[in-house]
Enzyme design. Structure first.
Site, PDB file in Angstrom:
ATOM      1  N   GLY A  11       0.834  -1.206   0.000  1.00  0.00           N
ATOM      2  CA  GLY A  11       0.000   0.000   0.000  1.00  0.00           C
ATOM      3  C   GLY A  11       0.865   1.250   0.000  1.00  0.00           C
ATOM      4  NE  ARG A  72      -1.082  -5.176  -1.357  1.00  0.00           N
ATOM      5  CZ  ARG A  72      -1.693  -4.047  -1.020  1.00  0.00           C
ATOM      6  NH1 ARG A  72      -2.610  -3.517  -1.781  1.00  0.00           N
ATOM      7  NH2 ARG A  72      -1.379  -3.447   0.133  1.00  0.00           N
ATOM      8  CG  ASP A 103       5.036  -7.794   8.281  1.00  0.00           C
ATOM      9  OD1 ASP A 103       5.988  -7.458   9.000  1.00  0.00           O
ATOM     10  OD2 ASP A 103       4.554  -8.944   8.266  1.00  0.00           O
ATOM     11  CB  THR A 125       2.566   0.891   6.050  1.00  0.00           C
ATOM     12  OG1 THR A 125       1.189   0.685   6.428  1.00  0.00           O
ATOM     13  CG2 THR A 125       3.422   0.575   7.252  1.00  0.00           C
ATOM     14  CG  ASP A 127      -2.031   0.055   7.734  1.00  0.00           C
ATOM     15  OD1 ASP A 127      -2.911   0.919   7.584  1.00  0.00           O
ATOM     16  OD2 ASP A 127      -1.839  -0.863   6.919  1.00  0.00           O
ATOM     17  CG  ASP A 129       1.023  -2.651   9.950  1.00  0.00           C
ATOM     18  OD1 ASP A 129       1.921  -1.985   9.393  1.00  0.00           O
ATOM     19  OD2 ASP A 129       0.239  -3.380   9.326  1.00  0.00           O
ATOM     20  NE  ARG A 171      -2.142  -4.171   5.937  1.00  0.00           N
ATOM     21  CZ  ARG A 171      -1.245  -4.647   5.091  1.00  0.00           C
ATOM     22  NH1 ARG A 171      -1.633  -5.230   3.982  1.00  0.00           N
ATOM     23  NH2 ARG A 171       0.035  -4.555   5.349  1.00  0.00           N
TER      24      ARG A 171
HETATM   25  P1  ADP Z   1       2.773  -4.389   2.623  1.00  0.00           P
HETATM   26  O1  ADP Z   1       4.184  -4.394   2.193  1.00  0.00           O
HETATM   27  O2  ADP Z   1       2.198  -3.021   2.711  1.00  0.00           O
HETATM   28  O3  ADP Z   1       2.545  -5.239   3.861  1.00  0.00           O
HETATM   29  P2  ADP Z   1       1.629  -6.555   0.997  1.00  0.00           P
HETATM   30  O4  ADP Z   1       1.388  -7.456   2.163  1.00  0.00           O
HETATM   31  O5  ADP Z   1       0.572  -6.450  -0.027  1.00  0.00           O
HETATM   32  O6  ADP Z   1       1.908  -5.039   1.443  1.00  0.00           O
HETATM   33  O7  ADP Z   1       2.979  -7.014   0.300  1.00  0.00           O
HETATM   34  C1  ADP Z   1       3.501  -6.311  -0.789  1.00  0.00           C
HETATM   35  C2  ADP Z   1       4.173  -7.254  -1.746  1.00  0.00           C
HETATM   36  O8  ADP Z   1       5.275  -7.905  -1.096  1.00  0.00           O
HETATM   37  C3  ADP Z   1       3.307  -8.398  -2.264  1.00  0.00           C
HETATM   38  O9  ADP Z   1       2.481  -8.036  -3.337  1.00  0.00           O
HETATM   39  C4  ADP Z   1       4.356  -9.391  -2.705  1.00  0.00           C
HETATM   40  O10 ADP Z   1       4.876  -9.033  -3.981  1.00  0.00           O
HETATM   41  C5  ADP Z   1       5.462  -9.220  -1.656  1.00  0.00           C
HETATM   42  N1  ADP Z   1       5.333 -10.244  -0.620  1.00  0.00           N
HETATM   43  C6  ADP Z   1       4.374 -10.354   0.324  1.00  0.00           C
HETATM   44  N2  ADP Z   1       4.539 -11.457   1.068  1.00  0.00           N
HETATM   45  C7  ADP Z   1       5.622 -12.099   0.565  1.00  0.00           C
HETATM   46  C8  ADP Z   1       6.323 -13.324   0.892  1.00  0.00           C
HETATM   47  N3  ADP Z   1       5.903 -14.127   1.870  1.00  0.00           N
HETATM   48  N4  ADP Z   1       7.415 -13.637   0.166  1.00  0.00           N
HETATM   49  C9  ADP Z   1       7.833 -12.836  -0.830  1.00  0.00           C
HETATM   50  N5  ADP Z   1       7.229 -11.684  -1.186  1.00  0.00           N
HETATM   51  C10 ADP Z   1       6.133 -11.317  -0.505  1.00  0.00           C
END
Ligand code: ADP
Length: 319
Positions: A11, A72, A103, A125, A127, A129, A171
């Site tokens: 995000g 994403r 995260d 972010t 959030d 978090d 979230r």
């Molecule tokens: P944020 O970084 O804000 O928490 P997301 O959870 O959507 O947002 O994660 C962003 C991107 O990071 C995902 O679209 C994916 O490309 C990558 N990502 C998320 N989880 C994993 C994972 N377990 N292993 C590798 N890449 C990941």
């Protein structure tokens, strides 16, 4: 190290541009070439990579969103996809990567580091978090957006003697609700980290009524339930008018506050220093106004910390 790259993922949040600017300028200051990866991990896998100059990041410090855009890519959890990203990085001769995100983005950066490619995370972010930092980039701006809205809602709530529910983002974290509720003077704040029943809320509303309060503002974090759902539950119990306002994505946008710009500048610059020091697999953060860094393994999957003292204070001030 001669060439590094930066991307934004997950995000978007206000202040990400200030962080990109800091990475680029700090990198060039130290004689590095800095590349921008567009559309997060998606662009990394597809080679959507461009060299950034000092001027590429001019006039962006005050802009919300991210000039590198975000996307994403759930498939990035697969090793074969991560290896494609490494091929692209090698093709451009890039030796280090700075990932600005949350995260999920850290998980991707951790995976690349484990495959031997040095990555550093920067917490971006709204959030708030992320473990290992007291504040994330974008949180302060989102809070200010939320309290501006709450202030306006308070005007209309008091004119019509209404109970207003304001649903905010976050979230699974209650930080935006807690801090905007405290700063906006909400009577009730509902966050995922704290159990509060409908009866507890009713008791508060009735207490307020007894001392002559004509209106009431309830801030609910999206991680608890939706504002609409809460309104339905309350309408079964009270006779006063209950209205709902869902703040939604306006909390993500807008010009970053001074606090977010300064934080983003400090964290982005420190991320570059860590790469230059030969560090990898770490995320920068701020604790007691000092810039720190922690191993991804100590941050990812750790429970989110929320300040219980602030929760207690918000309760004491809204009696
Ligand atoms: P944020 O970084 O804000 O928490 P997301 O959870 O959507 O947002 O994660 C962003 C991107 O990071 C995902 O679209 C994916 O490309 C990558 N990502 C998320 N989880 C994993 C994972 N377990 N292993 C590798 N890449 C990941």
């Amino acid at each position: 190290m001669k060439k590094i790259a930066v991307l934004t993922s997950g995000g978007d949040s206000p202040g990400m541009n200030a962080a990109i600017r800091a990475v680029v300028r700090k990198g060039i200051y130290h004689g590095l070439e800095v590349y921008g990866v567009y559309n997060g991990y998606h662009g990394l896998v597809n080679g959507n990579i461009t060299k950034l100059e000092l001027g590429s990041v001019g006039d962006i410090i005050q802009r919300g969103g991210t000039i590198l855009r975000s996307a994403r890519l759930p498939e990035f959890a697969q090793v074969e996809v991560q290896k494609k990203a490494l091929e692209q990085l090698n093709k451009f001769g890039i030796e280090g990567l700075i990932v600005i995100g949350g995260d999920g983005s850290y998980r991707g950066a951790n995976a690349l580091t484990k495959l031997g490619f040095p990555c550093i995370g920067v917490p971006g972010t709204i959030d708030n978090d992320i473990v290992g930092t007291e504040i994330t980039i974008g949180f302060d701006t989102a809070l200010n957006t939320a309290i501006n809205a709450i202030d306006k809602i308070r005007d209309t709530a008091s004119s019509h003697e209404r109970t207003f529910i304001v649903e905010v983002m976050g979230r699974d974290a209650g930080d935006i609700a807690l801090y905007s509720g405290l700063a906006g003077g909400a009577e009730t704040i509902l966050i995922p980290e704290e159990d509060e029943s409908i009866d507890d809320i009713m008791e508060r509303l009735n207490r307020g009524k007894l001392r002559g309060k004509k209106h009431s503002i309830i801030v609910v974090a999206e991680g608890v339930m939706s504002g609409v759902e809460l309104a339905e539950k309350l309408r079964e119990k009270i006779d006063s008018d209950v209205r709902v306002s869902v703040l939604g994505h306006i909390q993500r946008g807008g010009t970053p506050t001074a606090s977010d710009r300064v934080l983003a500048s400090r964290l982005g610059a420190r991320a570059v220093e860590l790469l230059l020091e030969g560090k990898a697999g770490r995320a920068v953060g701020i604790v007691e106004n000092k810039i720190v860094d922690n191993a991804f393994s100590d941050i990812i999957d750790q429970p989110h910390y929320i300040d219980r003292g602030i929760i207690q204070l918000s309760k004491e001030l809204s009696i």
